[in-house]
Design a protein around this motif. Structure first.
Motif, mmCIF file in Angstrom:
data_model
loop_
_atom_site.group_PDB
_atom_site.id
_atom_site.type_symbol
_atom_site.label_atom_id
_atom_site.label_comp_id
_atom_site.label_asym_id
_atom_site.label_seq_id
_atom_site.Cartn_x
_atom_site.Cartn_y
_atom_site.Cartn_z
ATOM 1 N N GLY A 103 0.844 -1.184 0.000
ATOM 2 C CA GLY A 103 0.000 0.000 0.000
ATOM 3 C C GLY A 103 0.885 1.241 0.000
ATOM 4 O O GLY A 103 1.457 1.596 1.036
ATOM 5 N N CYS A 122 1.812 4.957 0.192
ATOM 6 C CA CYS A 122 1.146 6.035 0.918
ATOM 7 C C CYS A 122 1.581 7.416 0.434
ATOM 8 O O CYS A 122 2.736 7.621 0.060
ATOM 9 N N ILE A 125 -3.839 5.877 0.261
ATOM 10 C CA ILE A 125 -3.092 4.631 0.110
ATOM 11 C C ILE A 125 -3.524 4.009 -1.213
ATOM 12 O O ILE A 125 -4.714 3.802 -1.437
ATOM 13 N N GLU A 134 -2.856 0.685 -3.612
ATOM 14 C CA GLU A 134 -2.260 -0.641 -3.645
ATOM 15 C C GLU A 134 -1.499 -0.854 -4.952
ATOM 16 O O GLU A 134 -2.051 -0.699 -6.041
ATOM 17 N N SER A 141 2.433 0.993 3.662
ATOM 18 C CA SER A 141 1.765 0.398 4.814
ATOM 19 C C SER A 141 2.035 -1.092 4.850
ATOM 20 O O SER A 141 1.869 -1.795 3.855
ATOM 21 N N ASN A 178 0.451 -2.842 7.360
ATOM 22 C CA ASN A 178 -0.582 -3.166 8.352
ATOM 23 C C ASN A 178 -0.046 -3.070 9.774
ATOM 24 O O ASN A 178 -0.231 -3.973 10.600
ATOM 25 N N TRP A 216 -0.777 -0.443 12.451
ATOM 26 C CA TRP A 216 -1.645 0.703 12.698
ATOM 27 C C TRP A 216 -1.774 1.014 14.183
ATOM 28 O O TRP A 216 -1.579 0.134 15.017
ATOM 29 N N PRO A 242 -7.380 -0.584 5.231
ATOM 30 C CA PRO A 242 -7.237 0.622 4.403
ATOM 31 C C PRO A 242 -8.564 1.156 3.865
ATOM 32 O O PRO A 242 -8.717 2.361 3.687
ATOM 33 N N THR A 243 -9.520 0.264 3.611
ATOM 34 C CA THR A 243 -10.847 0.710 3.157
ATOM 35 C C THR A 243 -11.489 1.592 4.213
ATOM 36 O O THR A 243 -12.049 2.655 3.915
ATOM 37 N N ASP A 288 -9.396 4.917 4.696
ATOM 38 C CA ASP A 288 -9.615 5.824 3.572
ATOM 39 C C ASP A 288 -10.967 6.530 3.695
ATOM 40 O O ASP A 288 -11.075 7.732 3.450
#
Length: 301
Positions: free
Chosen positions: A166, A168, A179, A181, A211, A213, A215, A247-248, A251
């Motif tokens: 991802g 950024c 982000i 992909e 990213s 993952n 977080w 990320p969904t 975002d």
């Protein structure tokens, strides 16, 4: 209040190459998860929550958790396909999990403090846990002020083939703006490129943050996620493959002005077993860190 580490270790297998997350990579059979927990403890995390698949809970507790359960409090939650908001049902033919943000939602009833989210099969490095723990402590009592560790793409490549990352973008103040992909990134002739679906290549600068993952959230993230998941299910309830990704969710929150995400910098080099051929190299890198004194040769004594 010490932050919590939330580890997504839902299935027996790695996301790539079929390698089991419980395979030993350290000199005494240590897994990547072992090193993450070790780093988290010395960074100041106060609790670990694992989200796993219910059908291998006994093996996971015996092989993984038993090694450090006397070092830090540990909880386990389960990512069940039918764990959905009221009024929704799972397609009886669906086998695929609902995705990473559904996995995060499984902890909404037990995580009440700022928390980090990581993959169980990624080696993030000591400094990454330190910068994330420090940010989470400062986030205590806030809402909608999240963070993520951004790894320079040059520190996340595999020598065995292309990787998906991802990529950024951040603003002048270091906050995440998007982000995107990229699914086929590799170093080619000293240049990092993504091979696009149309046959063209996009150059990715070596210091571009990506990213992995890793977080940092506060508990209000669960409420946002639960409500947005219901909207997601209105369109995808009967789907066999649709997934609800972190990320969904992030975002959506950024674009709707509901949250800001600070991109944290780290010099740590990510590594993992993207391909089966990566395993010997990962073992070598762990031994190099041990020789440098970053980790003891025997992690749990």
């Amino acid at each position: 209040m010490k932050p919590t580490l939330y580890v997504m270790a839902a299935g027996m297998g790695s996301r790539y190459g079929g390698l089991k997350q419980m395979d030993g990579l350290g000199p005494n059979g240590e897994t990547i998860i072992d090193y993450s927990i070790f780093d988290a403890i010395r960074a100041g995390f106060g609790k670990v929550v694992f989200v796993i698949r219910r059908d291998f809970a006994d093996d996971f507790k015996k092989i993984v958790i038993s090694k450090f359960m006397d070092k830090i409090p540990v909880d386990v939650v389960y990512q069940d396909l039918d764990n959905l908001p009221e009024g929704f049902t799972v397609n009886p033919e669906r086998i695929k999990p609902w995705g990473t943000n559904h996995a995060v939602l499984m902890g909404k009833d037990i995580v009440k403090e700022p928390f980090a989210v990581i993959n169980g099969d990624d080696f993030y490095g000591q400094e990454s846990f330190e910068v994330l723990a420090d940010a989470l402590v400062k986030m205590n009592g806030t809402k909608g002020q999240y963070c993520m560790v951004g790894f320079p793409v040059r520190n996340t490549l595999s020598e065995s083939g292309t990787v998906s990352r991802g990529v950024c973008q951040k603003d002048a103040d270091g906050y995440l703006t998007s982000i995107v992909e990229h699914t086929k990134i590799e170093e080619n002739g000293g240049v990092i490129v993504n091979h696009n679906d149309d046959g063209t290549n996009t150059i990715v600068k070596p210091d571009t943050p990506v990213s992995m993952n890793m977080w940092g959230f506060t508990p209000d993230y669960f409420e946002y996620s639960y409500n947005f998941f219901k909207e997601f299910l209105k369109e995808n309830e009967k789907s066999l493959k649709a997934e609800f990704y972190i990320p969904t969710m992030v975002d959506y929150l950024i674009n709707n002005g509901k949250a800001k995400v600070k991109v944290l910098n780290t010099t740590s080099k990510w590594f993992g077993v993207t391909y089966a051929a990566d395993k010997p190299n990962v073992m070598l890198k762990i031994n190099e860190l041990i020789n440098k004194g970053v980790y003891p040769s025997k992690l749990w004594k």
